[in-house]
Design an enzyme around this catalytic site. Structure first.
Site, PDB file in Angstrom:
ATOM      1  N   ASP A 263      18.421  23.672  -6.997  1.00  0.00           N
ATOM      2  CA  ASP A 263      17.615  23.604  -8.214  1.00  0.00           C
ATOM      3  C   ASP A 263      18.369  24.276  -9.360  1.00  0.00           C
ATOM      4  O   ASP A 263      18.306  25.496  -9.525  1.00  0.00           O
ATOM      5  CB  ASP A 263      16.256  24.281  -7.978  1.00  0.00           C
ATOM      6  CG  ASP A 263      15.356  24.229  -9.215  1.00  0.00           C
ATOM      7  OD1 ASP A 263      15.695  23.481 -10.163  1.00  0.00           O
ATOM      8  OD2 ASP A 263      14.322  24.926  -9.215  1.00  0.00           O
ATOM      9  N   LYS A 270      18.633  26.812 -15.531  1.00  0.00           N
ATOM     10  CA  LYS A 270      18.368  28.220 -15.210  1.00  0.00           C
ATOM     11  C   LYS A 270      19.504  29.059 -15.787  1.00  0.00           C
ATOM     12  O   LYS A 270      20.662  28.775 -15.527  1.00  0.00           O
ATOM     13  CB  LYS A 270      18.281  28.406 -13.699  1.00  0.00           C
ATOM     14  CG  LYS A 270      17.029  27.790 -13.080  1.00  0.00           C
ATOM     15  CD  LYS A 270      16.929  28.064 -11.605  1.00  0.00           C
ATOM     16  CE  LYS A 270      15.705  27.377 -10.991  1.00  0.00           C
ATOM     17  NZ  LYS A 270      14.426  27.966 -11.427  1.00  0.00           N
ATOM     18  N   ASP A 282      15.808  26.316  -2.151  1.00  0.00           N
ATOM     19  CA  ASP A 282      14.682  25.566  -2.702  1.00  0.00           C
ATOM     20  C   ASP A 282      14.270  24.379  -1.817  1.00  0.00           C
ATOM     21  O   ASP A 282      13.412  23.591  -2.188  1.00  0.00           O
ATOM     22  CB  ASP A 282      15.025  25.092  -4.125  1.00  0.00           C
ATOM     23  CG  ASP A 282      13.816  25.088  -5.039  1.00  0.00           C
ATOM     24  OD1 ASP A 282      12.782  25.674  -4.655  1.00  0.00           O
ATOM     25  OD2 ASP A 282      13.906  24.477  -6.116  1.00  0.00           O
ATOM     26  N   ASP A 341      12.651  22.117 -15.124  1.00  0.00           N
ATOM     27  CA  ASP A 341      12.761  23.107 -14.041  1.00  0.00           C
ATOM     28  C   ASP A 341      11.485  23.168 -13.193  1.00  0.00           C
ATOM     29  O   ASP A 341      11.457  23.816 -12.156  1.00  0.00           O
ATOM     30  CB  ASP A 341      13.100  24.480 -14.636  1.00  0.00           C
ATOM     31  CG  ASP A 341      13.636  25.445 -13.596  1.00  0.00           C
ATOM     32  OD1 ASP A 341      13.951  24.997 -12.470  1.00  0.00           O
ATOM     33  OD2 ASP A 341      13.754  26.636 -13.917  1.00  0.00           O
ATOM     34  N   GLU A 343      10.412  21.018 -11.211  1.00  0.00           N
ATOM     35  CA  GLU A 343      10.767  19.772 -10.530  1.00  0.00           C
ATOM     36  C   GLU A 343      10.113  19.605  -9.167  1.00  0.00           C
ATOM     37  O   GLU A 343       9.852  18.504  -8.723  1.00  0.00           O
ATOM     38  CB  GLU A 343      12.289  19.674 -10.390  1.00  0.00           C
ATOM     39  CG  GLU A 343      12.909  20.388  -9.183  1.00  0.00           C
ATOM     40  CD  GLU A 343      12.686  21.894  -9.169  1.00  0.00           C
ATOM     41  OE1 GLU A 343      12.479  22.473 -10.252  1.00  0.00           O
ATOM     42  OE2 GLU A 343      12.701  22.493  -8.079  1.00  0.00           O
ATOM     43  N   ARG A 345       7.133  20.175  -8.089  1.00  0.00           N
ATOM     44  CA  ARG A 345       5.829  19.508  -8.135  1.00  0.00           C
ATOM     45  C   ARG A 345       5.967  18.012  -8.395  1.00  0.00           C
ATOM     46  O   ARG A 345       5.126  17.227  -7.969  1.00  0.00           O
ATOM     47  CB  ARG A 345       4.936  20.196  -9.180  1.00  0.00           C
ATOM     48  CG  ARG A 345       5.497  20.172 -10.565  1.00  0.00           C
ATOM     49  CD  ARG A 345       4.808  21.131 -11.511  1.00  0.00           C
ATOM     50  NE  ARG A 345       5.245  22.520 -11.336  1.00  0.00           N
ATOM     51  CZ  ARG A 345       4.806  23.546 -12.058  1.00  0.00           C
ATOM     52  NH1 ARG A 345       3.894  23.351 -13.002  1.00  0.00           N
ATOM     53  NH2 ARG A 345       5.255  24.760 -11.849  1.00  0.00           N
TER      54      ARG A 345
HETATM   55  N1  BES Z   1      12.352  26.622  -7.322  1.00  0.00           N
HETATM   56  C1  BES Z   1      11.704  27.208  -8.419  1.00  0.00           C
HETATM   57  C2  BES Z   1      10.745  28.330  -8.012  1.00  0.00           C
HETATM   58  C3  BES Z   1      11.387  29.557  -7.431  1.00  0.00           C
HETATM   59  C4  BES Z   1      11.708  30.615  -8.265  1.00  0.00           C
HETATM   60  C5  BES Z   1      11.628  29.653  -6.096  1.00  0.00           C
HETATM   61  C6  BES Z   1      12.295  31.752  -7.739  1.00  0.00           C
HETATM   62  C7  BES Z   1      12.203  30.796  -5.549  1.00  0.00           C
HETATM   63  C8  BES Z   1      12.530  31.848  -6.387  1.00  0.00           C
HETATM   64  C9  BES Z   1      10.914  26.171  -9.212  1.00  0.00           C
HETATM   65  O1  BES Z   1      11.411  24.887  -9.190  1.00  0.00           O
HETATM   66  C10 BES Z   1      10.943  26.614 -10.622  1.00  0.00           C
HETATM   67  O2  BES Z   1      11.995  26.595 -11.208  1.00  0.00           O
HETATM   68  N2  BES Z   1       9.788  27.008 -11.138  1.00  0.00           N
HETATM   69  C11 BES Z   1       9.670  27.467 -12.458  1.00  0.00           C
HETATM   70  C12 BES Z   1       8.458  26.791 -13.037  1.00  0.00           C
HETATM   71  C13 BES Z   1       8.345  26.916 -14.508  1.00  0.00           C
HETATM   72  C14 BES Z   1       9.443  26.124 -15.198  1.00  0.00           C
HETATM   73  C15 BES Z   1       7.012  26.400 -14.918  1.00  0.00           C
HETATM   74  C16 BES Z   1       9.499  28.974 -12.421  1.00  0.00           C
HETATM   75  O3  BES Z   1       8.911  29.487 -11.459  1.00  0.00           O
HETATM   76  O4  BES Z   1      10.008  29.648 -13.302  1.00  0.00           O
HETATM   77 ZN    ZN Z   2      12.583  24.404  -7.572  1.00  0.00          ZN
HETATM   78 MN    MN Z   3      12.864  24.563 -10.753  1.00  0.00          MN
END
Ligand code: BES
Ligand code: ZN
Ligand code: MN
Length: 488
Positions: A263, A270, A282, A341, A343, A345
């Site tokens: 991811d 990121k 991920d 990001d 993604e 969902r």
């Molecule tokens: N894979 C991440 C969530 C994640 C974050 C998993 C840290 C493990 C450790 C997910 O795809 C993501 O990036 N989520 C974002 C959502 C936001 C953009 C609404 C997040 O959690 O910041």
């Molecule tokens: Zn993710």
């Molecule tokens: Mn993400």
């Protein structure tokens, strides 16, 4: 490492090291404890007198015994209070015994812990032993574990426990498969690797396997899932593995795991300090789904189980989704991608629509979905959301038995407000506040009437350092809960 259970009580056992678990109340050293202390030249009472051993949870000592002793070392492990003793105390004590024994170059270990319900006790202990022993040297050029290895552990005083031990082996093997998939970097585990792993499971255990290629997914209208994969040079693989028991199944269940093998965030990339270098994990949901498949295929319950992952890589390139793009999912709903990001969902949306069509009794999805869930619950507790209280209670009961923790969170409908889009049916990202809840509400748009549980496992799939039963690194969470749920 061989794991056996034998009836021999600890006083009669001979071998390299004997590990015994003591509660605070046992520190009095009456009865058998007095006899053991006697045989150990009072090494135990001495360690208690000096305060080296106080039986607190997490406290343990390795005591070297005299040359003439029938065991060379005595390992005393603290179990805390007698009143709060449960399978988790025994799991932690088992893991700690294995670690100390390996450190002390022990070849044969006898382990004596108090028994709760005997079969459950043996299963919990054996699983914890196997998981604590697991080390991952696949990416080291030299084997660092040279020298004396722990060859055998004998669990004492619980009888032979053949069935419990083989259940433990199956569950541990599934958990280790999940750990190794999660720990492997994104250049080693891709959507293609996940599909190949599913193929291997299918041929090893006689499971049915359907892999939907990009064109198949296009035909099904899986625009949300395909949007995520479109910038990657590695093709998406929609994995659908099925275990069918002989005869009429008692239930039909679906497990759906998020399988984003890396991811990057997409164009909402990121940044520094975001943990981008950890985003190989991920696919923790898909890893645990395949791990559970392995265990369930070994244990052969009378339940039909579908294992699904819409595997993809979230990358950037000239083909990448633009922030603001509108995607159409396979149930016809349109999504404004206000953040590339978010993604996971999007991949789950089409996987859940597919799962719903299977007409199952229940769907459980598991996903490293949100950083917000880690903020809410920390690293050791997963979040649980459900549209069905009965199913939520089932999964909570399975987790409690498995020694994995989930906290039930609200599907607060009012919070959907922040997911509303002026141009499409919804946005993929809502307000920062309650971010794990809005993610769950987004998923709910793709589930129909089927009882459904969503598990956010972003925290517990990875352990920064060794804690209780977990070794540092990938944990294999929540394979044990899933297997327990299916078997119950
Ligand atoms: N894979 C991440 C969530 C994640 C974050 C998993 C840290 C493990 C450790 C997910 O795809 C993501 O990036 N989520 C974002 C959502 C936001 C953009 C609404 C997040 O959690 O910041
Ligand atoms: Zn993710
Ligand atoms: Mn993400």
């Amino acid at each position: 490492m061989q794991i056996e259970a034998i009836e021999t009580p600890c006083l009669d056992w001979t071998g390299d090291a004997l590990a015994v678990g003591l509660t605070h109340a046992d520190l009095e050293l009456t009865g058998d404890w007095a006899a053991l202390d006697e045989r150990c030249d009072r090494a135990l009472s001495e360690a208690i007198a000096t305060g080296e051993f106080d039986a607190k949870t997490g406290n343990a000592v390795v005591l070297r015994l005299g040359r003439t002793s029938a065991v060379r070392k005595l390992i005393a492990v603290g179990l805390g209070d007698r009143d709060t003793l449960d399978l988790n105390s025994l799991r932690a004590a088992s893991a700690s015994s294995v670690r100390l024994a390996k450190n002390a170059k022990v070849k044969t270990l006898g382990l004596s812990l108090p028994s709760l319900e005997t079969a459950a006790t043996a299963q919990a202990i054996a699983t914890a032993l196997r998981l604590a022993d697991h080390t991952d040297n696949r990416f080291k050029s030299e084997d660092e574990t040279k020298g004396v290895t722990l060859e055998a552990v004998q669990i004492l005083g619980l009888g032979e426990q053949t069935a419990a031990l083989s259940r433990a082996e199956a569950i541990a093997a599934g958990t280790i498969l999940a750990r190794e998939l999660v720990a492997a970097p994104a250049n080693a585990v891709t959507p293609e690797t996940l599909a190949a792993t599913a193929q291997q499971l299918a041929s090893d255990y006689g499971l049915q396997l359907e892999i939907l290629e990009r064109e198949d997914c296009e035909k099904l209208g899986m625009g949300a899932y395909l949007g995520v994969s479109q910038a990657s040079d590695i093709p998406p693989k929609f994995i659908h593995l099925t275990y069918k028991p002989e005869g009429t199944p008692r239930r039909k269940l679906v497990i759906v795991g998020k399988g984003v093998t890396f991811d990057s965030g997409g164009l909402n990339i990121k940044g520094a300090g975001s943990g981008i270098e950890t985003m190989k994990m991920d696919m923790g949901g898909a890893g645990a789904t395949l791990g559970a498949a392995r265990a369930i295929a070994t244990l052969q319950p009378d339940v039909e189980v579908h294992f699904i992952s819409a595997a993809a890589e979230n990358m950037i390139s000239g083909h990448a989704m633009h922030p603001g793009d509108i995607l159409t999912a396979s149930n016809g709903k349109t999504i404004e991608v206000n953040n590339t990001d978010a993604e996971g969902r999007l991949t789950l949306a089409d996987a859940l629509v597919f799962a719903e069509k299977l007409g199952a009794d229940a769907i459980v999805d598991l996903a490293t979905l949100t950083g917000a869930c880690i903020v809410a619950l920390g690293n050791n507790i997963g979040g649980l959301w459900s549209n069905n209280d009965h199913l939520a209670a089932e999964v909570q009961a399975a987790a409690a038995a498995a020694g994995e923790k989930f906290w039930t969170m609200p599907l607060e409908e009012a919070y959907f407000e922040s997911l509303k889009s002026p141009i499409a049916d919804m946005k993929n990202t809502g307000a920062r506040a309650g971010g794990s809840i809005t993610a769950a509400l987004f998923l709910k748009q793709f589930v129909g009437e089927t009882p459904w549980v969503h598990l956010d496992i972003a925290g517990p799939v990875w352990a920064e350092k060794e804690d209780g039963v977990n070794n540092a690194g990938a944990t294999g969470f929540p394979v044990q809960t899933l297997v327990q749920w299916v078997l119950a």
